[in-house]
Design an enzyme around this catalytic site. Structure first.
Site, PDB file in Angstrom:
ATOM      1  N   ARG A  32       0.826  -1.192   0.000  1.00  0.00           N
ATOM      2  CA  ARG A  32       0.000   0.000   0.000  1.00  0.00           C
ATOM      3  C   ARG A  32       0.870   1.256   0.000  1.00  0.00           C
ATOM      4  O   ARG A  32       1.945   1.289   0.611  1.00  0.00           O
ATOM      5  CB  ARG A  32      -0.884  -0.019   1.241  1.00  0.00           C
ATOM      6  CG  ARG A  32      -1.847   1.157   1.409  1.00  0.00           C
ATOM      7  CD  ARG A  32      -2.917   1.158   0.377  1.00  0.00           C
ATOM      8  NE  ARG A  32      -4.089   1.932   0.806  1.00  0.00           N
ATOM      9  CZ  ARG A  32      -4.973   2.444  -0.021  1.00  0.00           C
ATOM     10  NH1 ARG A  32      -4.817   2.286  -1.334  1.00  0.00           N
ATOM     11  NH2 ARG A  32      -6.031   3.091   0.406  1.00  0.00           N
ATOM     12  N   THR A  87      -9.771  -0.048  -9.862  1.00  0.00           N
ATOM     13  CA  THR A  87      -8.678  -0.875  -9.379  1.00  0.00           C
ATOM     14  C   THR A  87      -8.677  -2.070 -10.313  1.00  0.00           C
ATOM     15  O   THR A  87      -9.521  -2.171 -11.200  1.00  0.00           O
ATOM     16  CB  THR A  87      -8.971  -1.262  -7.916  1.00  0.00           C
ATOM     17  OG1 THR A  87      -9.016  -0.083  -7.119  1.00  0.00           O
ATOM     18  CG2 THR A  87      -7.950  -2.198  -7.321  1.00  0.00           C
ATOM     19  N   GLU A 123      -6.020   3.972  -7.704  1.00  0.00           N
ATOM     20  CA  GLU A 123      -7.182   4.558  -7.031  1.00  0.00           C
ATOM     21  C   GLU A 123      -8.248   5.047  -8.020  1.00  0.00           C
ATOM     22  O   GLU A 123      -8.972   4.248  -8.576  1.00  0.00           O
ATOM     23  CB  GLU A 123      -6.765   5.674  -6.073  1.00  0.00           C
ATOM     24  CG  GLU A 123      -7.899   6.287  -5.284  1.00  0.00           C
ATOM     25  CD  GLU A 123      -8.617   5.310  -4.354  1.00  0.00           C
ATOM     26  OE1 GLU A 123      -9.657   5.689  -3.809  1.00  0.00           O
ATOM     27  OE2 GLU A 123      -8.173   4.163  -4.186  1.00  0.00           O
ATOM     28  N   ASP A 148      -7.971   8.429   0.108  1.00  0.00           N
ATOM     29  CA  ASP A 148      -8.665   7.415   0.903  1.00  0.00           C
ATOM     30  C   ASP A 148      -8.653   7.742   2.385  1.00  0.00           C
ATOM     31  O   ASP A 148      -9.404   7.154   3.163  1.00  0.00           O
ATOM     32  CB  ASP A 148      -8.019   6.034   0.697  1.00  0.00           C
ATOM     33  CG  ASP A 148      -8.493   5.345  -0.558  1.00  0.00           C
ATOM     34  OD1 ASP A 148      -9.416   5.858  -1.209  1.00  0.00           O
ATOM     35  OD2 ASP A 148      -7.940   4.280  -0.901  1.00  0.00           O
ATOM     36  N   GLY A 200     -13.603  -0.092  -5.213  1.00  0.00           N
ATOM     37  CA  GLY A 200     -13.613   0.745  -4.022  1.00  0.00           C
ATOM     38  C   GLY A 200     -14.135  -0.028  -2.831  1.00  0.00           C
ATOM     39  O   GLY A 200     -13.831  -1.206  -2.644  1.00  0.00           O
TER      40      GLY A 200
END
Length: 611
Positions: free
Chosen positions: A128, A426, A446, A468, A511
């Site tokens: 991430r 994504t 994203e 996010d 999402g």
């Protein structure tokens, strides 16, 4: 950990041979929606028409599923050449960065889940993106007004750009679990970017949907809006800048990206976005520095784990909320028999995910900064307490409150519904190799098109993952901005084992709807008796502790009247998720399944097709 020699073929073909085969596959139908255009292009280039790209294939010897035909073909060739699931997953992901540049690529991050059939071990890599070291908690607050920036304005700016983790994920996966080098794994994608791929309707539509903001960034406009328009369906799109960038990385390693000139260029774009003088976007400056890139590290950690109907379900632990929320949802549903009434099963699915989302929003964030009660959220006792507040015949008032971590009773109350800013764009890939090793890998930049900013001359978009985070600083919010923190994600790469052997590999974009998509597909397959292709194709709906259930038009047409009687209300979402999944039966027969229609359709391939 995998024995790296186990995946090597005794007479491996050159990776360049794989790349050459894949370059021809680039002219095969990239999606079901554009089969005619792609076949025509293939005839012109190769002298023979391309076969249609199947959404579902069955057979043996390995399987790959993704949203894109060229990317799935890359992974399949790696498997056929003797590579293992990790080799194929990285090569497929690199190809998706070429053909799905608005959803994935080296400017983003993701989560990688791996099952080793030899040891029975499931491991994960958290790739991430992270917030820059200098990013303050009030970064998304406009100092002139004291109010949060508009979401759309924050997305297309340097503020939104987190430190990318994708390349570091590929390197870690190959070093720890693969049998080939990053240099070799990148070759098919390099050739694909050089030779080009056939533009389908989905690619054109995604470009047109972002035309205004792409036009605001000259380097993005030059690459994706040639002559001011999106590439035409049936044309061949080449990305020579990306090919050069990946070639440099292949030769010099990930240090080329995380240190030196390229790192300086990435940081410069984030700190001072390059904007057309006539553009109206504010394009706020960000905080990303070259030191942030040099300091980035992936995290290798234990997966989440629950048991559901006798199966072992493994997923991604925080910073993703996918594993805990899918796991809690399934644990809640464990209390109910879903096989007797499909409509009631959908009602209970809505209730389970709503309650799990309430707990997700209250408790899940980056565990390096927040004390995430992962074991509690995944415990059957906690889920049983949530299940006891669910009425099998009536919907609860949404939103529901999170449960106290000592939950044992059946009281709940309304809570303010949090804003959902996670975007749907994504991508996911699933791989199983001939040895029964498996990879579920979800990766992203994203928003569709990420931040909208392309690094000049480098051919890739930067992510907007930092949107996010919650925009308003709040010490009680586990997802508030902090320097070096990973924003909470909903990505849910999932591997399901049956008596120690892989049974299902599944994941999706979407999402926050990723969590409900993965849960619904598993319920469809395990509880409702659908085949895996039926479970993937079935109409979807998503309840994330919101007043209305988001549902596809086909779902509303089929179930709205019956579910309204339970007290549910609905809103329309044109499309939910884009699943890539694999099933392995007790005899070793593999079924690779991708979407037949959603997002233009995907491609599931097997190494040795069944008769």
């Amino acid at each position: 950990m995998v024995n790296v020699d186990r995946g090597r073929a005794s007479a491996r073909r050159s990776i360049i041979a794989i790349a050459t085969a894949v370059s021809l596959a680039a002219f095969a139908a990239p999606t079901a929606a554009s089969a005619d255009n792609a076949a025509a292009a293939s005839t012109a280039v190769t002298g023979r028409p391309a076969p249609p790209a199947p959404a579902t294939s069955t057979g043996f010897g390995g399987a790959v599923s993704s949203v894109d035909a060229s990317a799935s073909a890359v992974g399949l060739e790696v498997l056929r050449d003797g590579g293992n699931a990790v080799d194929a997953a990285v090569a497929t992901a690199a190809a998706l960065g070429v053909t799905e540049p608005y959803s994935a690529g080296i400017g983003g991050g993701g989560y990688f889940v791996h099952f080793d059939a030899e040891t029975g071990e499931v491991t994960t890599i958290d790739g991430r993106e992270t917030a820059p070291a200098a990013m303050p908690s009030d970064a998304f607050i406009d100092p002139a007004t004291g109010a949060p920036y508009a979401f759309a304005s924050a997305v297309s700016s340097g503020l939104s750009v987190g430190v990318p983790g994708t390349l570091a994920t590929w390197e870690a996966a190959l070093d720890e679990l693969g049998t080939t080098s990053l240099r070799e794994a990148l070759q098919p994608a390099i050739l694909l970017a050089t030779k080009g791929f056939v533009v389908d309707q989905t690619f054109r539509d995604q470009t047109l949907a972002n035309q205004a903001r792409f036009a605001a960034f000259p380097d993005t406009a030059e690459l994706f809006l040639p002559d001011g328009d999106a590439p035409k369906v049936g044309s061949v799109f080449k990305n020579l800048d990306l090919a050069r960038t990946m070639r440099q990385i292949a030769l010099g390693g990930t240090g080329v990206f995380y240190q030196g000139a390229l790192a300086d260029e990435i940081a410069a774009v984030a700190q001072a976005p390059i904007v057309d003088p006539d553009a109206t976007l504010p394009a706020y400056p960000g905080y990303l520095t070259a030191d942030d890139l040099a300091d980035y590290e992936v995290l290798e950690q234990d997966p989440t784990h629950v048991q559901y109907r006798g199966l072992d379900v493994y997923g991604m632990a925080p910073s993703s909320s996918g594993g805990t929320t899918v796991g809690e949802s399934l644990n809640i549903l464990e209390n109910f028999d879903l096989g007797t009434d499909p409509v009631q099963a959908l009602h209970l699915y809505f209730e389970a995910t709503a309650h799990a989302f309430a707990d997700r929003n209250a408790y899940v964030g980056d565990p390096a900064f927040v004390d995430v009660p992962t074991s509690t959220l995944l415990s059957q006792g906690f889920a049983d307490a949530r299940a006891c507040v669910i009425d099998p015949d009536a919907a609860s008032v949404k939103p529901v409150a999170p449960a106290p971590l000592s939950a044992a009773g059946c009281e709940t109350a309304a809570l303010e519904e949090p804003a959902d800013t996670e975007n749907v764009s994504t991508t996911h890939l699933s791989v199983v190799d001939r040895w029964g090793d498996a990879v579920a890998y979800t990766l992203t930049i994203e928003q569709t098109g990420g931040s909208g900013m392309t690094v000049p001359g480098r051919g890739f978009l930067l992510n907007n993952e930092l949107t996010d985070f919650s925009f308003v600083p709040n010490p009680a919010d586990p997802n508030t901005v902090e320097p070096g923190k990973r924003p909470r994600s909903s990505m849910s790469p999932t591997i399901v084992l049956d008596d120690g052997e892989v049974r299902f590999v599944v994941g999706s974009p979407g999402g926050s709807m990723i969590i409900t998509t993965v849960t619904q597909v598993l319920v469809n397959r395990i509880d409702l008796g659908m085949t895996l292709p039926e479970a993937v194709a079935a109409p979807r709906a998503s309840q994330r502790n919101t007043a209305a259930v988001a549902a596809e038009p086909a779902f509303r047409a089929a179930y709205e009247v019956a579910l309204t009687a339970y007290g549910h209300t609905f809103s329309t979402s044109s499309e939910i998720g884009a699943v890539a999944a694999i099933e392995v039966d007790a005899d070793g027969l593999m079924t690779a399944v991708a979407e037949p229609v959603r997002r233009g359709g995907g491609t599931g391939l097997v190494a040795e097709p069944a008769e």
